[in-house]
Structure formats: C-alpha cells, structure tokens
Design a protein around this motif. Sequence first.
Motif, PDB file in Angstrom:
ATOM      1  N   ILE A   1      49.376  13.944   3.295  1.00 62.50           N
ATOM      2  CA  ILE A   1      50.352  14.837   3.918  1.00 62.50           C
ATOM      3  C   ILE A   1      50.073  16.252   3.424  1.00 62.50           C
ATOM      4  N   TYR A   2      49.839  17.178   4.353  1.00 61.53           N
ATOM      5  CA  TYR A   2      49.429  18.532   4.004  1.00 61.53           C
ATOM      6  C   TYR A   2      50.431  19.581   4.488  1.00 61.53           C
ATOM      7  N   ASN A   3      50.540  20.636   3.713  1.00 60.02           N
ATOM      8  CA  ASN A   3      51.184  21.848   4.193  1.00 60.02           C
ATOM      9  C   ASN A   3      50.074  22.867   4.420  1.00 60.02           C
ATOM     10  N   CYS A   4      49.774  23.120   5.682  1.00 56.75           N
ATOM     11  CA  CYS A   4      48.691  24.050   6.039  1.00 56.75           C
ATOM     12  C   CYS A   4      49.243  25.343   6.626  1.00 56.75           C
ATOM     13  N   THR A   5      50.459  25.681   6.248  1.00 57.03           N
ATOM     14  CA  THR A   5      51.088  26.890   6.768  1.00 57.03           C
ATOM     15  C   THR A   5      50.348  28.146   6.319  1.00 57.03           C
ATOM     16  N   GLU A   6      49.824  28.110   5.087  1.00 54.39           N
ATOM     17  CA  GLU A   6      49.137  29.265   4.492  1.00 54.39           C
ATOM     18  C   GLU A   6      50.076  30.474   4.401  1.00 54.39           C
TER      19      GLU A   6
ATOM     20  N   ASP B   1      66.340  32.059   2.072  1.00 54.65           N
ATOM     21  CA  ASP B   1      67.799  31.989   1.944  1.00 54.65           C
ATOM     22  C   ASP B   1      68.194  30.530   1.783  1.00 54.65           C
ATOM     23  N   TYR B   2      69.493  30.260   1.654  1.00 55.27           N
ATOM     24  CA  TYR B   2      69.936  28.899   1.359  1.00 55.27           C
ATOM     25  C   TYR B   2      69.740  27.945   2.535  1.00 55.27           C
ATOM     26  N   ALA B   3      69.788  28.448   3.756  1.00 53.33           N
ATOM     27  CA  ALA B   3      69.529  27.580   4.906  1.00 53.33           C
ATOM     28  C   ALA B   3      68.087  27.069   4.860  1.00 53.33           C
ATOM     29  N   PHE B   4      67.141  27.976   4.613  1.00 49.41           N
ATOM     30  CA  PHE B   4      65.740  27.572   4.481  1.00 49.41           C
ATOM     31  C   PHE B   4      65.543  26.671   3.263  1.00 49.41           C
ATOM     32  N   LEU B   5      66.243  26.984   2.179  1.00 48.94           N
ATOM     33  CA  LEU B   5      66.111  26.188   0.965  1.00 48.94           C
ATOM     34  C   LEU B   5      66.572  24.753   1.203  1.00 48.94           C
ATOM     35  N   SER B   6      67.594  24.587   2.044  1.00 51.68           N
ATOM     36  CA  SER B   6      68.073  23.248   2.404  1.00 51.68           C
ATOM     37  C   SER B   6      66.979  22.454   3.114  1.00 51.68           C
ATOM     38  N   MET B   7      66.254  23.124   4.014  1.00 48.01           N
ATOM     39  CA  MET B   7      65.166  22.466   4.743  1.00 48.01           C
ATOM     40  C   MET B   7      64.011  22.105   3.802  1.00 48.01           C
ATOM     41  N   LYS B   8      63.701  23.021   2.886  1.00 46.21           N
ATOM     42  CA  LYS B   8      62.661  22.751   1.871  1.00 46.21           C
ATOM     43  C   LYS B   8      63.053  21.533   1.036  1.00 46.21           C
ATOM     44  N   ASP B   9      64.290  21.506   0.597  1.00 50.11           N
ATOM     45  CA  ASP B   9      64.802  20.395  -0.207  1.00 50.11           C
ATOM     46  C   ASP B   9      64.673  19.071   0.546  1.00 50.11           C
TER      47      ASP B   9
ATOM     48  N   GLY C   1      54.675  31.392   3.358  1.00 46.61           N
ATOM     49  CA  GLY C   1      56.011  30.855   3.154  1.00 46.61           C
ATOM     50  C   GLY C   1      56.218  30.239   1.781  1.00 46.61           C
ATOM     51  N   VAL C   2      57.159  29.289   1.693  1.00 45.93           N
ATOM     52  CA  VAL C   2      57.513  28.689   0.402  1.00 45.93           C
ATOM     53  C   VAL C   2      56.506  27.609   0.008  1.00 45.93           C
ATOM     54  N   PHE C   3      56.511  27.281  -1.261  1.00 43.06           N
ATOM     55  CA  PHE C   3      55.709  26.171  -1.777  1.00 43.06           C
ATOM     56  C   PHE C   3      56.564  24.912  -1.687  1.00 43.06           C
ATOM     57  N   ILE C   4      56.093  23.897  -0.945  1.00 43.09           N
ATOM     58  CA  ILE C   4      56.855  22.663  -0.759  1.00 43.09           C
ATOM     59  C   ILE C   4      56.268  21.592  -1.670  1.00 43.09           C
ATOM     60  N   GLU C   5      57.070  21.151  -2.640  1.00 42.99           N
ATOM     61  CA  GLU C   5      56.624  20.133  -3.596  1.00 42.99           C
ATOM     62  C   GLU C   5      56.324  18.813  -2.873  1.00 42.99           C
ATOM     63  N   GLY C   6      55.302  18.106  -3.365  1.00 45.32           N
ATOM     64  CA  GLY C   6      54.975  16.788  -2.815  1.00 45.32           C
ATOM     65  C   GLY C   6      53.955  16.814  -1.697  1.00 45.32           C
ATOM     66  N   PHE C   7      53.605  18.007  -1.201  1.00 47.85           N
ATOM     67  CA  PHE C   7      52.603  18.157  -0.138  1.00 47.85           C
ATOM     68  C   PHE C   7      51.305  18.694  -0.741  1.00 47.85           C
ATOM     69  N   LYS C   8      50.184  18.284  -0.162  1.00 50.05           N
ATOM     70  CA  LYS C   8      48.920  18.917  -0.514  1.00 50.05           C
ATOM     71  C   LYS C   8      48.860  20.258   0.199  1.00 50.05           C
ATOM     72  N   HIS C   9      48.481  21.302  -0.518  1.00 54.95           N
ATOM     73  CA  HIS C   9      48.395  22.627   0.073  1.00 54.95           C
ATOM     74  C   HIS C   9      46.935  22.986   0.299  1.00 54.95           C
ATOM     75  N   ASP C  10      46.588  23.170   1.579  1.00 55.29           N
ATOM     76  CA  ASP C  10      45.208  23.485   1.931  1.00 55.29           C
ATOM     77  C   ASP C  10      45.204  24.315   3.205  1.00 55.29           C
ATOM     78  N   THR C  11      44.079  24.933   3.492  1.00 53.95           N
ATOM     79  CA  THR C  11      43.972  25.723   4.718  1.00 53.95           C
ATOM     80  C   THR C  11      43.905  24.780   5.918  1.00 53.95           C
ATOM     81  N   PHE C  12      44.327  25.280   7.059  1.00 54.15           N
ATOM     82  CA  PHE C  12      44.292  24.474   8.281  1.00 54.15           C
ATOM     83  C   PHE C  12      42.852  24.164   8.680  1.00 54.15           C
TER      84      PHE C  12
END
Length: 561
Positions: free
Chosen positions: A396-401, A373-381, A403-414
């Motif tokens: 800087i990693y996003n290891c959430t595995e 939703d837009y509240a979450f989108l604000s946090m992503k932004d 949810g949303v794809f966050i630009e600018g972060f490396k996406h990898d498993t925890f």
Amino acid sequence: MNLEIENIKTKTNGFTLRINEYFLHSKYNPVKEAEQLAINHFKKNHIHILFGNGLGYITEALLSIMDAKSTLLVVDPLVDELYKYSKNTNKATIIKQLTNENFGTYLGASLDNYNRNVTIFSSPNYDKLFPKEYKELLKLVKNKLNLNIINENTVRFFADTWQKNYINNLFLAQKDYSVKILNKKFNCPVIIASGGPSLTKQIPMLKEKLENVLLIAAGSTVNTLLSHGIEPDFVISVDGGIENYNHFQELKLKKPHLIYSMTNHYKIRDSFHSKCFFFVSNEFVNSKDNIEYTLNREVPIIFGGGSVANYAFSIASYISNGPIALIGQDLAYTSNKTHAEHNKHYKIIDDQYREERGMFYVKGYNNEDVLTDYAFLSMKDTFERLVSIVKHENSIYNCTEGGVFIEGFKHDTFSNFCRIHVGNKIKKDILFPNEINDYNGFTEKIKEEMTNYNKIISFLNLGLQELNNNKNNVAFSNNSLRKLKNVDEEIGRLFSKVSMSTIINPITIDILKKFQEKEGETTSETFNRIYSQNKELYSRLLEAAIISKKYTENLVKKIES
C-alpha cells in the motif's frame, strides 16, 4: 536518557522513588499525598489519563474512589524499569506510551458516543523527567477530542439528510448490484485519485497507464480527471449533502461505475449510465440486517471515515488483490491551495481562511511542515486506522508526493510505483449475474416498514401520555413503571425492524450527555432527571419516527407510480 533510580524509605515507613534527583512521591507520607491528588483530579463519569505510575500510590487512590462510569488509563515511560518496585495495580491499564496506533485499543471504546469527558494530569515530577513525552500525550488527546467534535457535528448536521437519502437509495439499490459481486474480482494495481492540490503533477503518468491499472476516483475528483480527458473505472460517492450532488448534477457518465453508500445523495445516481453498486457504510452497521432483508441480498459493510477517499481505500482493498497507490491525497493546503484545479471548490487560501479553519502545521510527506486542519487530520487518522483493519494482501503506497505524512503507508514517487507494479494492459470486464428484481416483494417490505413506523409512533405517544398522567413528583407508581417498561421493550423491538440509526444518533448523544447523575442527588432530583430524560427521549424519537415515516410514504408513492 540515563536514569538513576533509588528506592527510599519514607518517614512513615513507606517508600518513595528518587530518579535523577526528582522525587516521584512525598518523602514523608506518599499515601496521604496520593489520596489528596486523587480527590483533586477525580471527575465523575470521566476518562482519567494519569501520566506516571511510579510506585502506584496515585493509581490505587484513584481506583478506590472511581465510580462504575469512570475509567483510568495510566501512561508511564518507566513502566518496565519500575515493574519490580510498583505496588499491585492490576486493576489499572498501564502502558509505556499512548500513540495514534494504539489509541483506539486503549481509549476507542471509552470515547464512543462522542464522549469528550477526559481529564489528564501528571504525577509529581514526571512532566519534568519526560517533558517531551508529556507534551506529545497532551497533544494526542487534544487532537482526538477535537476530532470527536468534528464527527459529532457531522452526525448532527446530516442526521435528517442521511435518513432521507437512505430511504430513497433503497429504491435505487433494488435495481443496482451489491458491491459484494466485486469482492476480489481483480488482481491488478489500483490507483485512488483524490482531489488534493498535488493531483495535477500525477496526471501525465496516469494518462499513460490508464489501460494498465484500475482507476478509482474519490467523489468530486472525477471533475478534475474529466477535465484532463481521463475517465475513471469507478467513482465512489458517500456524501449526502446538496453540495456533493452539485459536483455531479451536470455530468453524464457512460463508462465509470458508481459505487455508493446508502447515505449518498440519491440524485447522484442519475448521472451514471453504466451499472452501479452499493454498500453499507459503518454509520449504518446497525441497519445491515434490515437492509439485507428489504433488498433480499447480502451487502458488505465497508469501513471509512470523514472522507470519501477513506471509503475508496477500503473498496480498493475489497475489490482487488493488487498493490494500491494513493495520489492527490494531500490532506493539507499544499501551495496554499484547497483542491486540485478544476474542482468546483478550488481556491487559494488567505490569512482569514487559515484563521477560520483553525489551521496548524504537521509532519509532511517529505518530513517538512505542512498546513492542515482538524477535518483533514480526521481523514489522516482514519487512513492510519484502516491500514491495520484492512490487512491488504499487497503493498500500500502513498504516491501523493506532497501533503501530510500518513503512517502505515509506503511513501514513494508515482513513477516508481508504476515502474515496479504496473505492467501490461488488464481486463476490466465485469460479469454481472442475472438478478431478478422482485418489486412486488420489495414493495411489501417497504409497506411493512411503514406499519412498524406507525407502531413506534403509537407506543411513543403512549409513553408520553403515561408520563403526563403520573401525578407524583417524587416517584413513579408501580402501574406507570410497568407501562413505561412495556413501551421501552416494544420500541426497542420495533427499532430493530426499521433503519433509523443515523437520525437517532444525535438523540442518543444528547440523552447520554444531558442527563448524567449528579453527585449527592436527592430522591426528588433523581425523579425529575429520569422524568425529563424519558420525556425528551420519547418526544425526539417521535419526531424522528414521523420524519422517517414521511420519507417512506414518499418512496411507496414513487414505487407505485
């Protein structure tokens, strides 16, 4: 896309362009066509986004009729190809594409003060040549405007609460430490745990690595961690609402250190029995000097946004040089859940909840569609903006595995993050300086602030009295103008000596929106607008000053008791 570009002479001896059988301007009189389009689409005090510059006719026509409070941004996928054909449009900003990454650069300042006056339209046939790009542009601008609405609603809702928390947090900050003493204190991996539904899948690995990482809990996520027997090293809290306090009310935390903003609900501090730290959030940037003067210490500004996790990310970068990993940062309703289990707000969503929140799908962590939703989108932004601001020394990693794809972060498993970056047990001891709490000096400064509130109240009353004394309904007398100018100068000077920025923000927003000059205003209408503007401004500032004074009086009583 193959483009056949033809520069064709018109019947009025001008030029038009034909691209793949589409004309970008009139074949007869492109100048007259542009002038009419400019008149049809121009709106006073608006930001104008034109999709397609072509030969520059519409851009020039718009610039010729725009007022000082209007701006123009031109987005043209053909800007490079058409450079040699275009007319001189140096006064306009022309870019190839508007994206999340460059939005702030080109429109951020124009959208300050929660401005939503934006008009966007396409030059002839550009939307047919580039339908996908035009659709993406409309979607991006729509999302940003919706985020502005959310941010404005937050500012309005919390204005009074933030002011109350700020004044009470001054008392707590006097005995706590500025987060400045933690600046690059550590050189180790940092895990930021947030309360998204995906957090639970990372709990087993997190328990294994607790002694080898610095663990930061974003706000109420601490409850989920505690339910699994995990105590974080730091808990970040910025939310001033009573609901946030309810997450902490029954906790008695001996190990974790609280790091709080000046807007945080002040009673949360009672749940922590270790040494705590405070910082100035970007909402209070205008009050930084006054806070440092009152507390007699340097306090850094930590940038964040609509989520405590945004601040946790900035703080992680501030206190450690090591790699950073996000876990539980879904920013989406993964598996139709709102939060990780054991969070007090945890629930399974249904169709009614989806409709109430205005949910929609975006690109997910694994390139799937996820519900947000837009509240979450604000946090992503905000995360995506912070990545470019923070300039962290390490990965800087996003290891959430999930949810949303966050630009600018490396996406990898925890597990991969831990395998690559997490090594031996680390030292987490903090050397605390011996700071002397000068409560006498602090009390005197609080009383000085009280004096300034009294002066502000006096001058605002003087301004209202002068408005009422003005008998002319067409113009102010020279004497009134002189007195009102003096009132404005004095309250401007005094406001710099008190911290009222959050309680004043909604007033500023309303005054800017409500009293804009109208087209073809008469002298009488101009006078009435300025008169009403000043009356509402003084009246509402007076109310805000009285509220702030009351909170400060209560603080003085607390200190003296």
